[in-house]
Design a protein around this motif. Sequence first.
Motif, short mmCIF file in Angstrom:
data_model
loop_
_atom_site.label_atom_id
_atom_site.label_comp_id
_atom_site.label_asym_id
_atom_site.label_seq_id
_atom_site.Cartn_x
_atom_site.Cartn_y
_atom_site.Cartn_z
N TYR A 42 0.88 -1.19 0.00
CA TYR A 42 0.00 0.00 0.00
C TYR A 42 0.90 1.22 0.00
O TYR A 42 1.42 1.62 1.05
N THR A 43 1.09 1.80 -1.21
CA THR A 43 2.05 2.88 -1.36
C THR A 43 1.38 4.25 -1.57
O THR A 43 1.97 5.28 -1.25
N ASP A 44 0.18 4.25 -2.05
CA ASP A 44 -0.49 5.53 -2.37
C ASP A 44 -1.53 5.80 -1.30
O ASP A 44 -2.51 5.06 -1.18
N ASN A 45 -1.32 6.85 -0.50
CA ASN A 45 -2.24 7.17 0.60
C ASN A 45 -3.14 8.35 0.18
O ASN A 45 -3.00 9.48 0.65
N SER A 46 -4.04 8.03 -0.74
CA SER A 46 -4.98 9.07 -1.23
C SER A 46 -6.39 8.69 -0.80
O SER A 46 -6.63 7.53 -0.38
N PRO A 47 -7.33 9.63 -0.89
CA PRO A 47 -8.70 9.29 -0.48
C PRO A 47 -9.27 8.14 -1.29
O PRO A 47 -9.93 7.27 -0.73
N ALA A 48 -8.97 8.11 -2.56
CA ALA A 48 -9.50 7.01 -3.37
C ALA A 48 -8.88 5.70 -2.97
O ALA A 48 -9.54 4.66 -2.90
N ALA A 49 -7.56 5.78 -2.69
CA ALA A 49 -6.88 4.54 -2.27
C ALA A 49 -7.40 4.06 -0.93
O ALA A 49 -7.52 2.87 -0.69
#
Length: 695
Positions: A42-49
Amino acid sequence: MAAPTAQPALAPGLARKVKKIMETRTEAPEVVGSLATLSGFYTDNSPAARRRLRSTIENQGVAVNREFLAVAQSVLQALDCVQSDLDALSSCCEAMGGALAGSRAAAADLLHDTARLTRALQTSETRSQLVGRFLEQYQLTPAEATALQGEEVGPAFFAALAHVRQIHANCKALLRTHHQRAGLELMDTMGSLQEAAYERLCRWVQAECRGLSEADAPEVNPLLQQAAAALRERPVLFRYCAEEVAQARHTALFQRFIKALTRGPRPIEMHAHDPRRYISDMLAWLHASLASEQEFLVSLFGDDSQQEALERQGSAAGPAGPAAAAAAAQQAAEGSSAAGAAGAASDGAPTIPQLLDSVFESICRPLRVRIEQVLMSSPPPLLCFRLAQLLAFYLGTVEGLLGAGSQLAEALRASRAMAMRTFQETLRQRGDKLLRYPPPPPRDLAPPPQLVEGAQLLADLIASYEQSLDQQAASQQGRGGGAADADFSAVLSAVVDPLAEMCSRSSEALNPAAASRVDEGSHLDPTDQRVFMVNCLFTLAAPLAGHECALAQAQRLHDTLESHVAAVVGAEVSRTLAKCGLAEVVARLQELQEQGAPSDQPLAADPALELGRVAAAMRTFFARLSDPAMLPELPKLQVPRLKAEAIQRVLQALADAYATVHTALNNPASGYPAAQVAEAVRHTPAQVRTLLGVV
């Protein structure tokens, strides 16, 4: 004050979730581990992610499971290969088992024959070992038989002889079984070989022993020593060999003794003019030879006590085993000293003391003849006594080594008895001569020369007795000298009694009233006889003083001497009192004191005790004592100490006599006037004692 603004209320479900999130412990290990794993993919800590987080985690799980299935497929394929190999191996084993079963059925007879032959081989080997052991225990090897029957005696011969003895002993055990016939045959064969070997060994030992007479101190051949030990099994043969050795040493010892007497740089007979040294040298040579011969015989035949211990050990080891053998050996060691000093051994074999007695029998006669020649030459009594003491010492030494019944001990005992007889006969002759012709007393009443010579003989006898080796040995061993002191007391009496009797007979010439006098003897002093006896007895008692061995004679002489001194003192006191007139007064007073004077008749009424007469006698007494020339001097007493004691006793008696008279005069019951007594007697007893020097 304005009211606080109201917070909007959360929905119940949301509130629970918030509360749960707030209560979650983020530092827990499982939470930390989960987050670490999540960080890996889990590398992308965005709202969608974040909205797709759940599907992302599930997709990751699916990918992991697919990877696991791919890897497990290869493992399953490998397991299938292994299963096929195992099936092939099982088929091969079944084929091999069938082949082995067929082979076993075909080779059964061969295996049975092989097992039977193996058992037969083991039985044959066991029988071979038993036969070998039997032959070892009951038969000689060819080499041993050759060594036993050959002419040469060496280590091989003794080893074979020991083996024969062992076989003979084993046959006795064989007789106790059902093989008695074989045991008897073997015992008979071994007995014949053993007897022949012992006879051959005995002849060899006798031949070897004949050469022992040629050497003064022969060295013991180890083979000869071993042969002597082996011959102890046959006491008769051992006795023959021991007697052969004793005879050889008998001859050699006699030749050595004659050689020591007459040959060499310092022959013993060179000192024949000095009897004491002559006999001392012979006895010293005898003692040294006795020690060397004993050492030789012990090294050759062994110590008697050790041999007896070995015999006991051997007899105990037979039926009772090693434990009984050890007990018998210990018992033999404890009693070895008593067994060694006994006469013959239990088996009849000669002992070391018996062999030594046989060896030294050769010099008994020449030694005794030479000692008797010395004693028959009329030696002085002191020399006879010293020789007797010397012979007594060596007699004790010989008895300790050879026994009291040995021939050498008998020779020394007879020589000592002759020395004592010669000594006693010489003393008797001297005493008879002195008593038959007693010497006349000298003018100064000194002891006669014969008495001085006798006193010197006493001193020499006591010194010789106390310094004798036999007496010193008895004192060091704590045995005391009871019997020896009693014998020596008789010797002293044989010297003292004739001398004392001679003095008594000589003193008769000084006795005015002697029945043998041809003149009146009025010119003689009555005390001269007593003074002469005092001088003689003191001279005779002086050598005895301070010696324990002469207590009886010294006490007897002291008592006699004291009686003569008392008589001299009494005579001198009586003479002095008679010269001044007090003798009758003192005698009368003593008589009245003994009888008890009557109370109605005082002393003053006695004519013999008249005051004027007594006073005149006391004045004369004091006047004589005031003159030193008038005091008793006893000039003829030769002993200063006795003279001083006698004079002191005379003065003491005179002072006591004066005190007796003075007390009687001053006693009111005597009836003397006090004024007249004080006028007549002016000197007190204390003044008289001071004048006489009496304390």
